[in-house]
Every structure is written in structure tokens, then in C-alpha cells.
Design a protein around this motif. Structure first.
Motif, PDB file in Angstrom:
ATOM      1  N   LYS A  53      17.111 -25.161  -2.755  1.00 34.68           N
ATOM      2  CA  LYS A  53      17.175 -26.414  -1.999  1.00 34.68           C
ATOM      3  C   LYS A  53      15.824 -27.122  -2.079  1.00 34.68           C
ATOM      4  N   LEU A  54      15.844 -28.412  -2.308  1.00 36.33           N
ATOM      5  CA  LEU A  54      14.602 -29.174  -2.376  1.00 36.33           C
ATOM      6  C   LEU A  54      13.918 -29.286  -1.019  1.00 36.33           C
ATOM      7  N   THR A  55      14.655 -28.969   0.038  1.00 32.86           N
ATOM      8  CA  THR A  55      14.081 -29.008   1.384  1.00 32.86           C
ATOM      9  C   THR A  55      13.579 -27.646   1.835  1.00 32.86           C
ATOM     10  N   CYS A  56      13.561 -26.685   0.921  1.00 37.24           N
ATOM     11  CA  CYS A  56      13.116 -25.335   1.246  1.00 37.24           C
ATOM     12  C   CYS A  56      12.020 -24.895   0.270  1.00 37.24           C
ATOM     13  N   PRO A  57      11.321 -23.801   0.577  1.00 35.33           N
ATOM     14  CA  PRO A  57      10.331 -23.279  -0.369  1.00 35.33           C
ATOM     15  C   PRO A  57      10.990 -22.969  -1.702  1.00 35.33           C
ATOM     16  N   PRO A  58      10.295 -23.136  -2.817  1.00 37.12           N
ATOM     17  CA  PRO A  58       8.876 -23.503  -2.945  1.00 37.12           C
ATOM     18  C   PRO A  58       8.646 -25.008  -3.094  1.00 37.12           C
ATOM     19  N   TYR A  59       9.624 -25.839  -2.709  1.00 38.88           N
ATOM     20  CA  TYR A  59       9.535 -27.285  -2.931  1.00 38.88           C
ATOM     21  C   TYR A  59       8.905 -28.048  -1.771  1.00 38.88           C
ATOM     22  N   VAL A  60       8.589 -27.369  -0.689  1.00 43.28           N
ATOM     23  CA  VAL A  60       8.046 -28.040   0.491  1.00 43.28           C
ATOM     24  C   VAL A  60       6.617 -27.559   0.740  1.00 43.28           C
ATOM     25  N   PRO A  61       5.865 -28.221   1.626  1.00 39.01           N
ATOM     26  CA  PRO A  61       4.501 -27.776   1.907  1.00 39.01           C
ATOM     27  C   PRO A  61       4.458 -26.312   2.359  1.00 39.01           C
ATOM     28  N   THR A  62       3.432 -25.615   1.945  1.00 39.72           N
ATOM     29  CA  THR A  62       3.240 -24.242   2.401  1.00 39.72           C
ATOM     30  C   THR A  62       2.851 -24.267   3.877  1.00 39.72           C
ATOM     31  N   ALA A  63       2.852 -23.099   4.499  1.00 39.90           N
ATOM     32  CA  ALA A  63       2.453 -23.032   5.905  1.00 39.90           C
ATOM     33  C   ALA A  63       1.026 -23.548   6.079  1.00 39.90           C
ATOM     34  N   GLY A  64       0.145 -23.189   5.142  1.00 39.72           N
ATOM     35  CA  GLY A  64      -1.235 -23.668   5.225  1.00 39.72           C
ATOM     36  C   GLY A  64      -1.334 -25.167   5.095  1.00 39.72           C
ATOM     37  N   GLU A  65      -0.589 -25.725   4.158  1.00 40.45           N
ATOM     38  CA  GLU A  65      -0.580 -27.179   3.985  1.00 40.45           C
ATOM     39  C   GLU A  65       0.018 -27.869   5.203  1.00 40.45           C
ATOM     40  N   PHE A  66       1.062 -27.247   5.767  1.00 39.07           N
ATOM     41  CA  PHE A  66       1.709 -27.861   6.923  1.00 39.07           C
ATOM     42  C   PHE A  66       0.804 -27.850   8.146  1.00 39.07           C
ATOM     43  N   LYS A  67      -0.030 -26.823   8.280  1.00 37.72           N
ATOM     44  CA  LYS A  67      -0.975 -26.800   9.403  1.00 37.72           C
ATOM     45  C   LYS A  67      -1.878 -28.024   9.369  1.00 37.72           C
ATOM     46  N   ASP A  68      -2.325 -28.398   8.180  1.00 34.00           N
ATOM     47  CA  ASP A  68      -3.163 -29.593   8.047  1.00 34.00           C
ATOM     48  C   ASP A  68      -2.385 -30.852   8.419  1.00 34.00           C
ATOM     49  N   ILE A  69      -1.131 -30.912   7.993  1.00 33.84           N
ATOM     50  CA  ILE A  69      -0.280 -32.060   8.328  1.00 33.84           C
ATOM     51  C   ILE A  69      -0.051 -32.126   9.837  1.00 33.84           C
ATOM     52  N   LEU A  70       0.230 -30.980  10.437  1.00 27.69           N
ATOM     53  CA  LEU A  70       0.514 -30.913  11.872  1.00 27.69           C
ATOM     54  C   LEU A  70      -0.669 -31.420  12.686  1.00 27.69           C
ATOM     55  N   ASN A  71      -1.873 -31.172  12.204  1.00 26.31           N
ATOM     56  CA  ASN A  71      -3.070 -31.624  12.916  1.00 26.31           C
ATOM     57  C   ASN A  71      -3.194 -33.137  12.969  1.00 26.31           C
ATOM     58  N   GLU A  72      -2.419 -33.835  12.152  1.00 29.78           N
ATOM     59  CA  GLU A  72      -2.435 -35.296  12.170  1.00 29.78           C
ATOM     60  C   GLU A  72      -1.476 -35.871  13.216  1.00 29.78           C
ATOM     61  N   TYR A  73      -0.707 -35.002  13.851  1.00 26.40           N
ATOM     62  CA  TYR A  73       0.215 -35.403  14.917  1.00 26.40           C
ATOM     63  C   TYR A  73      -0.375 -35.037  16.277  1.00 26.40           C
ATOM     64  N   GLN A  74       0.225 -35.584  17.329  1.00 26.92           N
ATOM     65  CA  GLN A  74      -0.196 -35.256  18.693  1.00 26.92           C
ATOM     66  C   GLN A  74       0.847 -34.444  19.450  1.00 26.92           C
ATOM     67  N   TYR A  75       2.135 -34.833  19.279  1.00 33.56           N
ATOM     68  CA  TYR A  75       3.182 -34.239  20.102  1.00 33.56           C
ATOM     69  C   TYR A  75       4.378 -33.775  19.281  1.00 33.56           C
ATOM     70  N   ALA A  76       5.145 -32.901  19.882  1.00 32.72           N
ATOM     71  CA  ALA A  76       6.391 -32.424  19.275  1.00 32.72           C
ATOM     72  C   ALA A  76       7.406 -32.223  20.389  1.00 32.72           C
ATOM     73  N   MET A  77       8.663 -32.513  20.083  1.00 33.18           N
ATOM     74  CA  MET A  77       9.721 -32.280  21.060  1.00 33.18           C
ATOM     75  C   MET A  77      10.626 -31.158  20.576  1.00 33.18           C
ATOM     76  N   LEU A  78      10.758 -30.138  21.393  1.00 30.85           N
ATOM     77  CA  LEU A  78      11.686 -29.047  21.111  1.00 30.85           C
ATOM     78  C   LEU A  78      13.055 -29.444  21.639  1.00 30.85           C
ATOM     79  N   VAL A  79      14.079 -29.217  20.847  1.00 29.21           N
ATOM     80  CA  VAL A  79      15.444 -29.600  21.230  1.00 29.21           C
ATOM     81  C   VAL A  79      16.354 -28.391  21.025  1.00 29.21           C
ATOM     82  N   LYS A  80      16.937 -27.916  22.104  1.00 30.64           N
ATOM     83  CA  LYS A  80      17.797 -26.729  22.035  1.00 30.64           C
ATOM     84  C   LYS A  80      19.264 -27.128  22.177  1.00 30.64           C
ATOM     85  N   PHE A  81      20.123 -26.468  21.406  1.00 33.02           N
ATOM     86  CA  PHE A  81      21.556 -26.732  21.420  1.00 33.02           C
ATOM     87  C   PHE A  81      22.318 -25.439  21.715  1.00 33.02           C
ATOM     88  N   LYS A  82      23.598 -25.578  21.999  1.00 40.46           N
ATOM     89  CA  LYS A  82      24.476 -24.413  22.154  1.00 40.46           C
ATOM     90  C   LYS A  82      25.624 -24.569  21.179  1.00 40.46           C
TER      91      LYS A  82
END
Length: 211
Positions: A53-82
Motif C-alpha cells: 500500500k502506498l499509504t504504508c511502509p516503506p512508502y511513508v515517512p519513517t518514525a524518525g522522519e515523522f517525529k520531525d514532522i510532528l514537531n511542526e504541529y501543536q495539537y492532535a485530536m484523538l477520536v475513538k469509535f465502537k
């Protein structure tokens, strides 16, 4: 996790999420999102869909790369379903023991198949809800809002990995675990713990980055 009065401004998103079918939501700072390399290692070592899948590894940012991306954000909303999918204890055991094992009784295979069909059907509803939340946040001025989805993308029967070009770029989104988000730890720290292994109806959780 200290209370941040700024989080109150996202109440409109939480109300929409609950109205659309979520059972719980919470806005947190990105400092409280847990990202680990070992999460994506599970994709490589334990997922039959790895590389498909193009939306899954190895086609997406690595965890290390994503940490850098995440630092450019301020907030996140967790959404739980049943999920409407339901499994009794025997079926849950079959699911985790690999229900397609030839030694698994046929009735348990059928129960597991029914469970997964119901689960994946509802995952499409979750996908649509998260896209709507992303759009709503965008239209309110949070132009870098980005939704993640629970589980691998199922928009196509076979992903267009050969050309490397997604045929649904406006709808396809990355599963949170694919970039290393440890949702179990993140949820627990936010007071929204995920039961695993589950019993009865599973409660999948997704995340929306906001900025």
C-alpha cells in the motif's frame, strides 16, 4: 498531562466527531503523542500487507522522519469509535491464533471472516468521518490539518504501487501506526485507554493533527 485552556477552542471539532458517530474524543498537545521506531518494525515483521500500500511502509515517512514532522504541529485530536463488529471469546482467540490456519475449525474460520468483514466495512465509515473532520478543521483556518485512519487503506482492491502514484490522492490517508504512532500508549496517557486484546466490540481509535 497538564490542562491547556487553548484546547477548548477545538470543542467544535469534538462535537462534530461525536455527532458523526465517535464515542469519545480528546484534544492533546503533540508532545503527548507517542512515536516509536518499534511500531513500524511490527509493520515490517508482522504485517502481510507490508509494501503493498502506498499509504504504508516503506512508502511513508519513517518514525524518525515523522517525529520531525510532528514537531511542526501543536495539537492532535484523538477520536475513538465502537465497531459494530463483535466477537465472542472463542472467535477472538481464533483471530489471534491465525484463523486461516488449516487446523482451525471451519465454524471458527467463518466467525472470524464475519468479524473482519464487519470490522473492515465500518472502517470505511471511520475513514469518511476523519476526512470530514479534516475538511472542517481546514475550513476553520487550520490549513495543515491532517487525518490519519485506523488500519491500512482499502479504497482499492490492489494499490497502484507499481507506478507509485495513488489513484485516490484526495481520499487516501496514512494509518497512524504506519508512521510509528503508538496509539495504545498515547490513548492511555490521555485517559482513553484501548482494550487489547479486545472482547465484544473493538474500539478503534484514530488521530487528527491540527495546525
Amino acid at each position: 498531562m497538564p490542562y491547556d485552556k487553548e484546547l477548548e477552542k477545538f470543542g467544535f471539532l469534538e462535537k462534530i466527531a461525536l455527532k458523526m458517530g465517535a464515542i469519545d474524543t480528546k484534544v492533546i498537545t503533540v508532545d503527548d503523542v507517542c512515536v516509536e521506531n518499534r511500531v513500524t518494525l511490527k509493520c515490517r515483521a508482522g504485517c502481510v500487507g507490508y509494501g503493498k500500500k502506498l499509504t504504508c511502509p516503506p512508502y511513508v515517512p519513517t518514525a524518525g522522519e515523522f517525529k520531525d514532522i510532528l514537531n511542526e504541529y501543536q495539537y492532535a485530536m484523538l477520536v475513538k469509535f465502537k465497531s459494530p463488529a463483535k466477537a465472542d471469546e472463542e472467535t477472538v482467540c481464533s483471530i489471534y491464533k491465525n484463523w486461516f490456519d488449516p487446523d482451525t475449525p471451519e465454524d471458527l474460520k467463518n466467525k472470524a471472516d464475519t468479524f473482519w468483514n464487519d470490522y473492515f466495512d465500518y472502517s470505511q465509515d471511520i475513514h469518511n468521518i476523519m476526512l470530514e473532520l479534516e475538511k472542517t478543521a481546514f475550513n476553520k483556518g487550520y490549513t495543515f490539518a491532517l487525518a490519519f485512519v485506523n488500519g491500512s487503506c482499502r479504497l482499492c482492491n490492489v494499490c497502484n504501487t507499481k507506478s507509485g502514484v495513488c489513484v485516490h490522492p484526495n481520499r487516501a490517508r496514512i494509518p497512524e501506526h504506519a508512521v510509528g504512532i503508538n496509539m495504545k500508549k498515547t490513548a492511555e496517557d490521555a485517559g482513553m485507554g484501548i482494550q487489547f486484546p479486545f472482547s465484544g466490540h473493538p474500539e478503534p481509535m484514530t488521530i487528527l493533527l491540527i495546525d
